[in-house]
Design a protein around this motif. Structure first.
Motif, PDB file in Angstrom:
ATOM      1  N   ARG A   4       0.833  -1.205   0.000  1.00 39.55           N
ATOM      2  CA  ARG A   4       0.000   0.000   0.000  1.00 39.55           C
ATOM      3  C   ARG A   4       0.871   1.261   0.000  1.00 39.55           C
ATOM      4  NH1 ARG A   4      -5.043   0.779   4.110  1.00 39.55           N
ATOM      5  NH2 ARG A   4      -5.880   2.639   3.140  1.00 39.55           N
ATOM      6  N   GLU A   5       1.964   1.192   0.768  1.00 41.37           N
ATOM      7  CA  GLU A   5       2.845   2.367   0.853  1.00 41.37           C
ATOM      8  C   GLU A   5       3.541   2.637  -0.468  1.00 41.37           C
ATOM      9  OE1 GLU A   5       4.003   2.302   5.598  1.00 41.37           O
ATOM     10  OE2 GLU A   5       5.118   1.061   4.203  1.00 41.37           O
ATOM     11  N   VAL A  46       9.265   4.210  -7.290  1.00 40.80           N
ATOM     12  CA  VAL A  46       9.050   2.837  -6.812  1.00 40.80           C
ATOM     13  C   VAL A  46       9.021   1.857  -7.991  1.00 40.80           C
ATOM     14  CG1 VAL A  46       7.932   3.479  -4.659  1.00 40.80           C
ATOM     15  CG2 VAL A  46       6.547   3.241  -6.736  1.00 40.80           C
ATOM     16  N   ARG A  47       9.774   2.184  -9.018  1.00 40.76           N
ATOM     17  CA  ARG A  47       9.791   1.327 -10.205  1.00 40.76           C
ATOM     18  C   ARG A  47      10.289  -0.080  -9.867  1.00 40.76           C
ATOM     19  NH1 ARG A  47      13.145   2.441 -15.810  1.00 40.76           N
ATOM     20  NH2 ARG A  47      12.784   0.382 -16.658  1.00 40.76           N
ATOM     21  N   ALA A  48      11.307  -0.180  -9.043  1.00 36.96           N
ATOM     22  CA  ALA A  48      11.841  -1.500  -8.703  1.00 36.96           C
ATOM     23  C   ALA A  48      10.802  -2.345  -7.982  1.00 36.96           C
ATOM     24  CB  ALA A  48      13.095  -1.351  -7.846  1.00 36.96           C
ATOM     25  N   GLU A  49      10.104  -1.734  -7.038  1.00 36.45           N
ATOM     26  CA  GLU A  49       9.077  -2.465  -6.304  1.00 36.45           C
ATOM     27  C   GLU A  49       7.961  -2.896  -7.247  1.00 36.45           C
ATOM     28  OE1 GLU A  49      10.495   0.315  -5.387  1.00 36.45           O
ATOM     29  OE2 GLU A  49      10.969   0.309  -3.256  1.00 36.45           O
ATOM     30  N   ALA A 100       7.853  -4.571   0.414  1.00 39.41           N
ATOM     31  CA  ALA A 100       6.611  -4.288  -0.300  1.00 39.41           C
ATOM     32  C   ALA A 100       5.814  -5.553  -0.590  1.00 39.41           C
ATOM     33  CB  ALA A 100       6.913  -3.575  -1.616  1.00 39.41           C
ATOM     34  N   GLY A 101       6.365  -6.697  -0.226  1.00 41.49           N
ATOM     35  CA  GLY A 101       5.619  -7.943  -0.413  1.00 41.49           C
ATOM     36  C   GLY A 101       6.162  -8.823  -1.521  1.00 41.49           C
ATOM     37  N   GLY A 102       7.269  -8.420  -2.137  1.00 42.62           N
ATOM     38  CA  GLY A 102       7.853  -9.239  -3.195  1.00 42.62           C
ATOM     39  C   GLY A 102       8.398 -10.551  -2.650  1.00 42.62           C
TER      40      GLY A 102
END
Ligand code: SF4
Length: 134
Positions: A4-5, A46-49, A100-102
């Motif tokens: 979400r962040e 946040v492209r990587a995430e 981020a949940g990856g």
């Protein structure tokens, strides 16, 4: 950072989502649309995430600065042991993707590191969470 962040920091959050989902497969209009979407991604913090998420969970649309076909090629190249040409990530960005949940395997693929390295990042994230909870 939770999913979400990082999504709340996305450069596309105020952009019409349709820009990222061309309705046709090819043609000059689609090409222009793809370039416009990629231009948004190029400036995204946040492209990587986003790419780590998209590699494992998003079959359609432009995400992480790549089209679906480019993401498939990126994944195949990494799976074959190649070095990533499109995305390079620092350890901090890798840890952010995990926060981020990856999943470890996806993050390893997205950042062009071994699963063992991504597992170390995941351990760092878990340790930081435990310190925060203590
Ligand atoms: S990389 Fe592109 S699609 Fe992903 S969050 Fe950023 S702007 Fe949106």
């Amino acid at each position: 950072m939770t999913a979400r962040e990082w999504r709340s920091r996305a450069a596309c959050r105020d952009v019409d989502p349709e820009l990222f989902f061309p309705v046709a497969d090819s043609g000059p209009l689609v090409e222009r649309q793809v370039q416009e979407a990629k231009a948004v991604c190029a400036g995204c913090p946040v492209r990587a995430e986003c790419l780590a998420f998209a590699l494992g969970a998003l079959a359609d649309g432009i995400a992480g600065g790549l089209t679906p076909a480019e993401r498939r090629r990126h994944s195949r190249r990494l799976a074959a042991g190649g070095r990533p040409r499109v995305v390079r990530g620092s350890a901090d960005a890798g840890r952010a993707a995990i926060r981020a949940g990856g999943r470890v395997v996806e993050v390893a693929a997205a950042f062009g590191v071994t699963v063992r390295t991504a597992e170390r990042w995941a351990q760092d994230v878990r340790a930081a969470r435990q310190r925060g909870a203590a």
